[in-house]
Design a protein around this motif. Structure first.
Motif, PDB file in Angstrom:
ATOM      1  N   GLN A  38      10.359 -36.215   0.626  1.00 49.17           N
ATOM      2  CA  GLN A  38       9.892 -35.239   1.512  1.00 49.17           C
ATOM      3  C   GLN A  38      10.888 -34.839   2.636  1.00 49.17           C
ATOM      4  O   GLN A  38      11.850 -35.799   2.956  1.00 49.17           O
ATOM      5  N   ASN A  63      10.754 -35.492   5.550  1.00 46.89           N
ATOM      6  CA  ASN A  63      10.704 -36.311   6.486  1.00 46.89           C
ATOM      7  C   ASN A  63      11.126 -37.765   6.183  1.00 46.89           C
ATOM      8  O   ASN A  63      11.194 -38.707   6.779  1.00 46.89           O
ATOM      9  N   SER A  74      10.088 -39.348   3.545  1.00 48.95           N
ATOM     10  CA  SER A  74       8.962 -40.340   2.549  1.00 48.95           C
ATOM     11  C   SER A  74       8.983 -39.721   1.188  1.00 48.95           C
ATOM     12  O   SER A  74       9.535 -38.503   1.070  1.00 48.95           O
TER      13      SER A  74
HETATM   14  C1  LIG Z   1       6.011 -37.210   5.643  1.00 44.95           C
HETATM   15  O1  LIG Z   1       5.292 -36.165   5.487  1.00 44.95           O
HETATM   16  C2  LIG Z   1       4.102 -36.235   4.708  1.00 44.95           C
HETATM   17  C3  LIG Z   1       3.353 -34.979   4.553  1.00 44.95           C
HETATM   18  O2  LIG Z   1       4.451 -33.772   4.196  1.00 44.95           O
HETATM   19  C4  LIG Z   1       3.305 -36.995   5.228  1.00 44.95           C
HETATM   20  O3  LIG Z   1       2.094 -37.377   4.437  1.00 44.95           O
HETATM   21  C5  LIG Z   1       3.776 -38.418   5.608  1.00 44.95           C
HETATM   22  O4  LIG Z   1       2.971 -39.184   6.199  1.00 44.95           O
HETATM   23  C6  LIG Z   1       5.083 -38.334   6.386  1.00 44.95           C
HETATM   24  N1  LIG Z   1       5.764 -39.628   6.566  1.00 44.95           N
HETATM   25  C7  LIG Z   1       6.227 -40.111   7.512  1.00 44.95           C
HETATM   26  C8  LIG Z   1       7.003 -41.161   7.424  1.00 44.95           C
HETATM   27  O5  LIG Z   1       6.252 -39.437   8.769  1.00 44.95           O
END
Ligand SMILES: *[C@@H]1O[C@H](CO)[C@@H](O)[C@H](O)[C@H]1NC(C)=O
Ligand SMILES: *[C@@H]1O[C@H](CO)[C@@H](O)[C@H](O)[C@H]1NC(C)=O
Length: 606
Positions: A247, A249, A251
């Motif tokens: 993703q 971010n 993850s």
């Molecule tokens: C990253 O983004 C996803 C949704 O796109 C979210 O579910 C997840 O918790 C996020 N992870 C972090 C580490 O922020």
């Protein structure tokens, strides 16, 4: 320096003893099993010694004498914080020496690396500490997830390994002892992952959220591997996103995410072998290949009324016309030569006519050529031998052309004809259609990084559409204004009906081909064992067999859908009806109208 010399002397001594054949129960018998293991691949052996005195140990000396790998010696040194630099590519084996088990237990956190193996030497192991050692082994397996640790009992001159599947200590007899543990997992439940993909399907019980069973070639492979390694497949409930990826971010989602977080042991669904932007997963041996292809809506059917015009391609029609004119010209030239050279005429009566005006002759010849060209009897044979021979050859050519036209026409009536579909990526590019994709990964993978201008333009046309309920292929089939991306194999399996019923067209030029493999977390102790079985399956051609079986079944499945069969017209004779021969009547009607017009004109003028 002096120590080195001493070491060399000692080693020489050992070698001499060996060659003479004095077996004084020295290091050799049990240490020898490490020799092939250490020389297997380029690796470094790190010796962690408590003090210089440890170098006197026979086993340490044996390790120091290894020639196949680099040896690094730490003496009385705190080892670096584990996990500080997890370099996965360099194979490093570690050797530690301890006096007793308790001492070893204090260093538990050090044994994290799974790329090489560990040699833990114990100077003594009293009988009452056996239990303690086994507990230690178990803890390592539970906490760190590996058991590639050889416990060298210096006093008893034996090497121990832990078998986590039988939960017991085993004696390592040769260099294959470790692999042998992984050749029989004794029913150990492996956290496996599978989902609905091209070669796999998962049946679930929605009420209890438990996977029931998996089918398809991938699932068969999983079962076969499980049977041979004697483990149980403990399928995990799949995420909404099947393959997943990184993703923005940072993850990870889907199967990639699960493997990345080491939440499972193996994914038995085929993944494209490519970079998923994580080094915490790895691929098994490549099991098959697949193409990524572009699909567009199938072109419209050519209406029955004008089918004969499309029976042969335009160039054949053009050729037909051109040859007609060219032959008329050749005949004219022949006549000119014949007249000019005053060659004797074969019939008298013709001479009178031919003596007439030039244009009359030319017109006559032009008409006669076309009469022969469309296979009608010519009324009067030409009066010169050369022209008759030419006419005979023209007849032959017209027979061939006519046969071609007729047979194509017959086929065109039986098999529906479509307007032209794009055959290459360049043609798709010309059509200015956007390309819809559902996986973000395609965006920087499919056309990216190519020199070709076509690829660059196509890359710019990709549009990521949201994951809706509707599948991309059915969107393409219904709406012709965009192209889609899909795996070639799914067009032969699940989506075969779209091709068979002429709803979508696959552009034969596919931009990308991938090897496909299964995914394991990295590092994984099961890798080698699973690969061994996989390669046996592949070498036996079993996977190909299962896949072709599945394709065959998909082909037969269409018979369960009367709607599709009706579209295909399977099992029906094509009966030609009046609608099929409309064009002939149109031509006749146009001819009649023209004739009437000309007739009217002539009547008015004269
Ligand atoms: C990253 O983004 C996803 C949704 O796109 C979210 O579910 C997840 O918790 C996020 N992870 C972090 C580490 O922020
Ligand atoms: C497989 O594991 C089971 C234990 O779950 C064991 O009883 C059986 O003997 C094993 N099979 C083989 C061939 O070792």
């Amino acid at each position: 320096m002096s120590l080195n010399v001493q070491l060399i002397m000692l080693s020489l001594l050992t070698v001499t003893k060996l060659t003479i054949g004095q077996d004084d129960g020295s290091v050799d018998s049990y240490a020898k099993m490490f020799e092939p293991m250490l020389s297997q691949q380029e690796s470094t052996l790190e010796l962690h010694l408590r003090s210089m005195r440890d170098a006197d140990n026979r086993f340490v000396q044996f390790l120091l004498r290894q020639q196949s790998n680099a040896v690094k010696v730490h003496v009385a040194q705190e080892t670096p914080e584990p996990g500080a630099a997890l370099v996965y590519d360099a194979v490093v084996h570690h050797f530690y020496i301890y006096e007793h088990v308790q001492q070893m237990q204090q260093h538990l956190k050090q044994f994290t690396s799974q790329v090489g193996f560990y040699l833990l030497a114990l100077e003594r192991l009293p009988a009452d500490e056996q239990q303690l050692l086994q507990q230690f082994m178990e803890t390592i397996w539970r906490v760190l997830g590996h058991n590639r640790i050889y416990y060298v009992q210096l006093a008893a001159k034996q090497v121990l390994l832990y078998n986590p599947f039988l939960q017991c200590v085993v004696l390592a007899e040769d260099e294959h002892s470790y692999e042998r543990i992984y050749s029989n997992l004794h029913g150990y439940p492996l956290r496996a992952y599978i989902f609905d993909s091209v070669y796999s399907a998962l049946y679930e019980d929605d009420s209890t959220e438990r996977p029931l069973r998996a089918t398809g070639p991938d699932a068969t492979v999983a079962e076969t591997v499980a049977k041979h390694l004697n483990f149980t497949l403990n399928y995990v409930w799949p995420d909404d996103e099947f393959f997943g990826g990184r993703q923005p971010n940072g993850s990870y989602t889907g199967g990639v995410g699960r493997a990345h977080r080491h939440e499972l042991d193996v994914i038995f669904a085929g993944f494209f072998i490519k970079d998923y932007l994580t080094s915490r997963i790895q691929f098994s041996a490549a099991v098959y290949m697949d193409d990524l292809c572009l699909i567009v809506q199938k072109a419209q059917r050519i209406p029955q009324s004008i089918v004969p015009l499309f029976a042969v391609r335009v160039d054949v029609w053009l050729c037909f016309l051109l040859v007609g004119f060219a032959c008329a010209f050749v005949w004219l030239c022949l006549r000119g030569l014949n007249l000019g050279l005053r060659i004797e005429c074969l019939t008298d009566q013709n001479r009178k006519i031919d003596d007439g005006r030039f244009f009359v002759i030319a017109w006559r010849i032009f008409i006669d050529t076309w009469v022969v060209w469309v296979r009608v009897n010519v009324g009067k044979f030409p009066p010169y031998n050369s022209e008759r021979i030419f006419l005979a050859s023209l007849c032959l050519v017209s027979v061939i052309f006519g046969a071609l036209l007729e047979s194509s026409l017959a086929t065109a009536y039986i098999r529906p004809l479509y307007y032209r579909d794009p055959k290459t990526l360049a043609e798709l590019d010309d059509s200015q259609m956007p390309i819809y994709i559902k996986h973000p990964a395609f965006k920087d993978d499919l056309f990216y990084g190519h020199d070709s201008a076509v690829y660059r333009r196509l890359n710019a046309k990709m549009v990521l559409v949201g994951e809706g309920k509707d599948r991309l292929i059915s969107m393409v089939a219904r709406n012709g204004r965009f192209a889609g991306v899909t795996r070639s194999a799914s067009l032969e399996l699940r989506d075969r009906r779209y091709i068979m019923t002429h709803k979508v067209h696959k552009i034969p030029e596919c931009p990308k081909t991938y090897h496909i493999g299964y995914v394991l977390p990295r590092p994984s102790p099961y890798m080698d064992a699973i690969n061994t079985v996989l390669l046996h399956i592949l070498a036996g051609g079993l996977l190909d067999h299962w896949i072709s079986e599945m394709k065959e079944r998909a082909k037969l499945n269409i018979h369960h859908y009367p709607d599709y069969l009706a579209v295909l017209g399977v099992g029906q004779w094509k009966v030609l009806t009046l609608t099929d021969i409309q064009l002939a009547f149109y031509a006749l009607a146009i001819g009649c109208v023209l004739a009437a017009l000309v007739c009217l004109l002539e009547f008015l003028i004269k």
